[in-house]
Design a protein around this motif. Structure first.
Motif, PDB file in Angstrom:
ATOM      1  N   ILE A  43      19.900 -18.006 -25.416  1.00 24.37           N
ATOM      2  CA  ILE A  43      21.096 -17.622 -25.894  1.00 24.37           C
ATOM      3  C   ILE A  43      22.034 -17.439 -24.524  1.00 24.37           C
ATOM      4  O   ILE A  43      21.358 -17.518 -23.438  1.00 24.37           O
ATOM      5  CB  ILE A  43      20.852 -16.271 -26.391  1.00 24.37           C
ATOM      6  CG1 ILE A  43      20.272 -15.089 -25.282  1.00 24.37           C
ATOM      7  CG2 ILE A  43      20.052 -16.253 -27.557  1.00 24.37           C
ATOM      8  CD1 ILE A  43      20.359 -13.705 -25.797  1.00 24.37           C
ATOM      9  N   SER A  44      23.336 -17.138 -24.796  1.00 25.48           N
ATOM     10  CA  SER A  44      24.181 -16.753 -23.832  1.00 25.48           C
ATOM     11  C   SER A  44      24.634 -15.484 -23.735  1.00 25.48           C
ATOM     12  O   SER A  44      25.039 -14.866 -24.983  1.00 25.48           O
ATOM     13  CB  SER A  44      25.555 -17.687 -23.731  1.00 25.48           C
ATOM     14  OG  SER A  44      25.116 -19.250 -23.544  1.00 25.48           O
ATOM     15  N   ILE A  45      24.666 -14.943 -22.578  1.00 24.56           N
ATOM     16  CA  ILE A  45      25.190 -13.384 -22.585  1.00 24.56           C
ATOM     17  C   ILE A  45      25.990 -13.282 -21.362  1.00 24.56           C
ATOM     18  O   ILE A  45      25.561 -13.774 -20.251  1.00 24.56           O
ATOM     19  CB  ILE A  45      23.941 -12.410 -22.591  1.00 24.56           C
ATOM     20  CG1 ILE A  45      24.340 -11.094 -22.666  1.00 24.56           C
ATOM     21  CG2 ILE A  45      23.100 -12.644 -21.588  1.00 24.56           C
ATOM     22  CD1 ILE A  45      23.400 -10.081 -22.842  1.00 24.56           C
ATOM     23  N   ARG A  46      27.169 -12.661 -21.440  1.00 22.12           N
ATOM     24  CA  ARG A  46      28.062 -12.321 -20.284  1.00 22.12           C
ATOM     25  C   ARG A  46      27.610 -10.926 -19.621  1.00 22.12           C
ATOM     26  O   ARG A  46      27.429  -9.926 -20.427  1.00 22.12           O
ATOM     27  CB  ARG A  46      29.507 -12.406 -20.854  1.00 22.12           C
ATOM     28  CG  ARG A  46      29.873 -13.715 -21.162  1.00 22.12           C
ATOM     29  CD  ARG A  46      31.201 -13.487 -21.444  1.00 22.12           C
ATOM     30  NE  ARG A  46      31.706 -15.124 -21.882  1.00 22.12           N
ATOM     31  CZ  ARG A  46      32.164 -15.938 -21.206  1.00 22.12           C
ATOM     32  NH1 ARG A  46      32.275 -15.829 -19.968  1.00 22.12           N
ATOM     33  NH2 ARG A  46      32.450 -17.001 -21.898  1.00 22.12           N
ATOM     34  N   LEU A  47      27.232 -10.870 -18.466  1.00 24.96           N
ATOM     35  CA  LEU A  47      26.774  -9.710 -17.556  1.00 24.96           C
ATOM     36  C   LEU A  47      27.814  -9.780 -16.350  1.00 24.96           C
ATOM     37  O   LEU A  47      28.043 -10.687 -15.881  1.00 24.96           O
ATOM     38  CB  LEU A  47      25.416  -9.640 -17.570  1.00 24.96           C
ATOM     39  CG  LEU A  47      24.471  -9.589 -18.414  1.00 24.96           C
ATOM     40  CD1 LEU A  47      22.930  -9.940 -17.821  1.00 24.96           C
ATOM     41  CD2 LEU A  47      24.644  -8.563 -19.294  1.00 24.96           C
ATOM     42  N   GLU A  48      28.087  -8.377 -15.944  1.00 19.96           N
ATOM     43  CA  GLU A  48      28.966  -8.258 -14.753  1.00 19.96           C
ATOM     44  C   GLU A  48      27.926  -8.773 -13.757  1.00 19.96           C
ATOM     45  O   GLU A  48      26.760  -8.752 -13.657  1.00 19.96           O
ATOM     46  CB  GLU A  48      29.102  -6.522 -14.535  1.00 19.96           C
ATOM     47  CG  GLU A  48      30.076  -6.318 -15.600  1.00 19.96           C
ATOM     48  CD  GLU A  48      30.196  -4.757 -15.589  1.00 19.96           C
ATOM     49  OE1 GLU A  48      29.849  -4.201 -14.836  1.00 19.96           O
ATOM     50  OE2 GLU A  48      30.971  -4.272 -16.593  1.00 19.96           O
ATOM     51  N   HIS A  49      28.751  -9.363 -12.777  1.00 22.18           N
ATOM     52  CA  HIS A  49      28.017  -9.673 -11.473  1.00 22.18           C
ATOM     53  C   HIS A  49      27.322  -8.967 -10.625  1.00 22.18           C
ATOM     54  O   HIS A  49      26.160  -9.017 -10.352  1.00 22.18           O
ATOM     55  CB  HIS A  49      29.239 -10.315 -10.399  1.00 22.18           C
ATOM     56  CG  HIS A  49      29.574 -11.608 -10.972  1.00 22.18           C
ATOM     57  ND1 HIS A  49      29.148 -12.892 -10.857  1.00 22.18           N
ATOM     58  CD2 HIS A  49      30.935 -11.743 -11.480  1.00 22.18           C
ATOM     59  CE1 HIS A  49      29.998 -13.707 -11.355  1.00 22.18           C
ATOM     60  NE2 HIS A  49      31.181 -13.251 -11.784  1.00 22.18           N
ATOM     61  N   ASP A  50      27.664  -7.471 -10.464  1.00 22.34           N
ATOM     62  CA  ASP A  50      26.957  -6.473  -9.935  1.00 22.34           C
ATOM     63  C   ASP A  50      25.745  -6.186 -10.726  1.00 22.34           C
ATOM     64  O   ASP A  50      24.783  -6.135  -9.889  1.00 22.34           O
ATOM     65  CB  ASP A  50      27.832  -5.048  -9.850  1.00 22.34           C
ATOM     66  CG  ASP A  50      27.239  -4.051  -9.412  1.00 22.34           C
ATOM     67  OD1 ASP A  50      26.841  -4.261  -8.189  1.00 22.34           O
ATOM     68  OD2 ASP A  50      26.871  -2.966  -9.954  1.00 22.34           O
TER      69      ASP A  50
END
Length: 95
Positions: free
Chosen positions: A52-59
């Motif tokens: 799957i793809s999930i967008r997470l903050e770089h931090d």
């Protein structure tokens, strides 16, 4: 036996015979050996997982990577473990 501590110490473009001779007298350090294993090298469970793809903050990714490094595991494996544990807790609270 000579211990290799960096990739630069391994000769490039060796024939099979040269590689056999080299590795007969050399060994990789534990750190180099562990660093050379990627998640792509690990066995996969056929049909049991889905990409799957999930967008997470770089931090957040950086923090996950730091925690995972302390536990000597990949950060994606750690994320999956966290998700499994949290879903289990939610399922228990619903019952």
């Amino acid at each position: 036996m000579k211990r290799i501590t960096s990739k630069e110490e391994i000769p490039a473009n060796m024939t099979d015979e040269e590689a056999a001779d080299f590795w007969a007298t050399h060994t990789m350090s534990e750190e180099l050996l562990e660093a050379s294993v990627t998640e792509d090298d690990l066995p996969r469970r056929n049909g049991r997982t889905k990409t799957i793809s999930i967008r997470l903050e770089h931090d957040l990714i950086k923090r996950l990577q730091e925690v995972a490094a302390q536990k000597h595991m990949g950060y994606q494996t750690l994320m999956k473990q966290f998700l499994i544990e949290r879903v289990y807790e939610e399922e228990k609270s619903v019952r």
